[in-house]
Design a protein around this motif. Structure first.
Motif, mmCIF file in Angstrom:
data_model
loop_
_atom_site.group_PDB
_atom_site.id
_atom_site.type_symbol
_atom_site.label_atom_id
_atom_site.label_comp_id
_atom_site.label_asym_id
_atom_site.label_seq_id
_atom_site.Cartn_x
_atom_site.Cartn_y
_atom_site.Cartn_z
ATOM 1 N N LEU A 58 0.839 -1.199 0.000
ATOM 2 C CA LEU A 58 0.000 0.000 0.000
ATOM 3 C C LEU A 58 0.873 1.248 0.000
ATOM 4 O O LEU A 58 1.998 1.242 0.515
ATOM 5 C CB LEU A 58 -0.900 0.024 1.238
ATOM 6 N N ASP A 59 0.358 2.324 -0.542
ATOM 7 C CA ASP A 59 1.054 3.598 -0.458
ATOM 8 C C ASP A 59 1.120 4.011 1.012
ATOM 9 O O ASP A 59 0.161 3.825 1.764
ATOM 10 C CB ASP A 59 0.331 4.658 -1.280
ATOM 11 N N GLU A 60 2.236 4.586 1.411
ATOM 12 C CA GLU A 60 2.467 4.909 2.820
ATOM 13 C C GLU A 60 1.375 5.801 3.407
ATOM 14 O O GLU A 60 0.973 5.641 4.548
ATOM 15 C CB GLU A 60 3.840 5.565 3.000
ATOM 16 N N TRP A 61 0.850 6.737 2.622
ATOM 17 C CA TRP A 61 -0.181 7.611 3.179
ATOM 18 C C TRP A 61 -1.443 6.833 3.518
ATOM 19 O O TRP A 61 -2.137 7.159 4.477
ATOM 20 C CB TRP A 61 -0.456 8.807 2.265
ATOM 21 N N ASN A 62 -1.738 5.772 2.774
ATOM 22 C CA ASN A 62 -2.896 4.937 3.100
ATOM 23 C C ASN A 62 -2.679 4.196 4.409
ATOM 24 O O ASN A 62 -3.596 4.085 5.234
ATOM 25 C CB ASN A 62 -3.171 3.947 1.971
ATOM 26 N N VAL A 63 -1.476 3.681 4.610
ATOM 27 C CA VAL A 63 -1.154 2.992 5.860
ATOM 28 C C VAL A 63 -1.288 3.965 7.032
ATOM 29 O O VAL A 63 -1.873 3.641 8.062
ATOM 30 C CB VAL A 63 0.267 2.385 5.785
ATOM 31 N N ARG A 64 -0.760 5.169 6.859
ATOM 32 C CA ARG A 64 -0.832 6.175 7.929
ATOM 33 C C ARG A 64 -2.279 6.598 8.208
ATOM 34 O O ARG A 64 -2.645 6.866 9.353
ATOM 35 C CB ARG A 64 0.019 7.391 7.563
ATOM 36 N N THR A 65 -3.083 6.675 7.166
ATOM 37 C CA THR A 65 -4.497 7.019 7.356
ATOM 38 C C THR A 65 -5.174 6.013 8.272
ATOM 39 O O THR A 65 -5.915 6.383 9.186
ATOM 40 C CB THR A 65 -5.234 7.065 5.999
ATOM 41 N N MET A 66 -4.909 4.750 8.050
ATOM 42 C CA MET A 66 -5.532 3.686 8.846
ATOM 43 C C MET A 66 -5.101 3.750 10.313
ATOM 44 O O MET A 66 -5.834 3.309 11.184
ATOM 45 C CB MET A 66 -5.164 2.329 8.247
ATOM 46 N N ARG A 67 -3.958 4.327 10.580
ATOM 47 C CA ARG A 67 -3.475 4.444 11.959
ATOM 48 C C ARG A 67 -4.097 5.627 12.698
ATOM 49 O O ARG A 67 -3.951 5.741 13.913
ATOM 50 C CB ARG A 67 -1.955 4.593 11.964
ATOM 51 N N MET A 68 -4.737 6.513 11.958
ATOM 52 C CA MET A 68 -5.346 7.692 12.571
ATOM 53 C C MET A 68 -6.656 7.311 13.269
ATOM 54 O O MET A 68 -7.386 6.437 12.790
ATOM 55 C CB MET A 68 -5.679 8.749 11.505
ATOM 56 N N PRO A 69 -6.975 7.995 14.361
ATOM 57 C CA PRO A 69 -8.311 7.797 14.919
ATOM 58 C C PRO A 69 -9.338 8.308 13.918
ATOM 59 O O PRO A 69 -9.073 9.273 13.188
ATOM 60 C CB PRO A 69 -8.292 8.628 16.196
ATOM 61 N N ALA A 70 -10.478 7.670 13.862
ATOM 62 C CA ALA A 70 -11.507 8.035 12.889
ATOM 63 C C ALA A 70 -12.863 8.137 13.566
ATOM 64 O O ALA A 70 -13.205 7.312 14.418
ATOM 65 C CB ALA A 70 -11.570 7.012 11.764
ATOM 66 N N THR A 71 -13.614 9.146 13.164
ATOM 67 C CA THR A 71 -15.013 9.266 13.542
ATOM 68 C C THR A 71 -15.820 9.019 12.282
ATOM 69 O O THR A 71 -15.599 9.677 11.262
ATOM 70 C CB THR A 71 -15.324 10.668 14.102
ATOM 71 N N VAL A 72 -16.733 8.062 12.357
ATOM 72 C CA VAL A 72 -17.578 7.694 11.226
ATOM 73 C C VAL A 72 -18.995 8.143 11.550
ATOM 74 O O VAL A 72 -19.571 7.706 12.550
ATOM 75 C CB VAL A 72 -17.542 6.179 10.965
ATOM 76 N N ILE A 73 -19.536 9.020 10.721
ATOM 77 C CA ILE A 73 -20.890 9.520 10.947
ATOM 78 C C ILE A 73 -21.827 8.676 10.104
ATOM 79 O O ILE A 73 -21.801 8.730 8.876
ATOM 80 C CB ILE A 73 -20.982 11.011 10.582
ATOM 81 N N SER A 74 -22.635 7.858 10.792
ATOM 82 C CA SER A 74 -23.492 6.917 10.079
ATOM 83 C C SER A 74 -24.672 6.498 10.934
ATOM 84 O O SER A 74 -24.525 6.256 12.135
ATOM 85 C CB SER A 74 -22.684 5.668 9.702
ATOM 86 N N SER A 75 -25.817 6.376 10.289
ATOM 87 C CA SER A 75 -26.994 5.831 10.977
ATOM 88 C C SER A 75 -27.186 4.360 10.623
ATOM 89 O O SER A 75 -28.082 3.715 11.145
ATOM 90 C CB SER A 75 -28.241 6.640 10.606
ATOM 91 N N THR A 76 -26.334 3.821 9.731
ATOM 92 C CA THR A 76 -26.499 2.434 9.282
ATOM 93 C C THR A 76 -25.396 1.497 9.766
ATOM 94 O O THR A 76 -25.651 0.316 9.968
ATOM 95 C CB THR A 76 -26.559 2.368 7.742
ATOM 96 N N LEU A 77 -24.185 1.988 9.918
ATOM 97 C CA LEU A 77 -23.077 1.124 10.345
ATOM 98 C C LEU A 77 -23.171 0.815 11.830
ATOM 99 O O LEU A 77 -23.511 1.688 12.635
ATOM 100 C CB LEU A 77 -21.732 1.798 10.073
ATOM 101 N N ARG A 78 -22.840 -0.412 12.185
ATOM 102 C CA ARG A 78 -22.802 -0.833 13.586
ATOM 103 C C ARG A 78 -21.432 -1.388 13.950
ATOM 104 O O ARG A 78 -21.149 -1.646 15.099
ATOM 105 C CB ARG A 78 -23.863 -1.905 13.871
ATOM 106 N N ASP A 79 -20.578 -1.578 12.944
ATOM 107 C CA ASP A 79 -19.296 -2.239 13.125
ATOM 108 C C ASP A 79 -18.208 -1.355 12.520
ATOM 109 O O ASP A 79 -18.419 -0.735 11.476
ATOM 110 C CB ASP A 79 -19.345 -3.592 12.406
#
Length: 193
Positions: free
Chosen positions: A73-94
């Protein structure tokens, strides 16, 4: 102090964020180069909180957790995955395997207002078009970072990046050319009344 919110989006010259069959452009519309990839990695070298809508989060999580060797993977993609993330969704549970993701249900404008007030790191959102159109309309997007790849995809282009946005004046804050062909433009949006 309010955290800065950046909407980071990739686009073709004619404003499309993706493509459909029979187009076979590949990632980055096959225009990535070493300068672009190094610049992207540097953007994700400092602490940030990612903010995603459900669709973009699903797409990213699928790629990042597919079992692909992280070294491919490109390094920026790997680093993105290491970042904390807030997912705004009314459908996702996982959190779909994302290591430090939180799913929040509710009004996106209220959620991002709260994040901007409480976060001690900048906020960054990739793609998530309809989410960011709403946040721009509410005056919550501080910077729009558009990376324009040197292609026109008039026949196969999908996901027009600004089609659902309101009217805005844009103040150019930064610009750069990467690999002699790809443009990155960073703007401060101001809603037109």
């Amino acid at each position: 102090m309010t955290a800065v919110y950046t909407w980071d989006v990739f686009s073709t010259l004619d404003g499309y964020g993706s493509y459909a069959e029979p187009g076979d452009w590949g990632g980055y519309w096959s225009k990535q180069g070493p300068e672009l990839l190094a610049h992207r990695a540097a953007l994700f070298d400092t602490p940030q909180r990612m903010v995603f809508g459900a669709t973009t989060f699903r797409e990213n999580a699928e790629i990042m957790t597919s079992g692909i060797d992280p070294h491919t993977l490109d390094e920026w993609n790997v680093r993105t995955m290491r970042m904390p993330a807030t997912v705004i969704s009314s459908t996702l549970r996982d959190t779909l395997g994302w290591p430090d993701a939180t799913i929040v249900s509710g009004d996106a404008v209220d959620i991002v207002k709260r994040l901007k007030e409480e976060s001690d790191v900048p906020l960054r959102s990739q793609a998530s078009l309809s989410l960011n159109w709403a946040l721009m309309a509410a005056g919550l997007v501080d910077r729009v970072q558009v990376t324009i790849f040197p292609v026109i995809s008039g026949l196969t282009g999908t996901s027009p990046i600004l089609k659902g946005a309101a009217d805005f004046d844009l103040e150019l804050l930064e610009s750069r050319t990467l690999d002699g062909r790809t443009q990155e433009l960073v703007y401060r949006p101001t809603r037109r009344r």
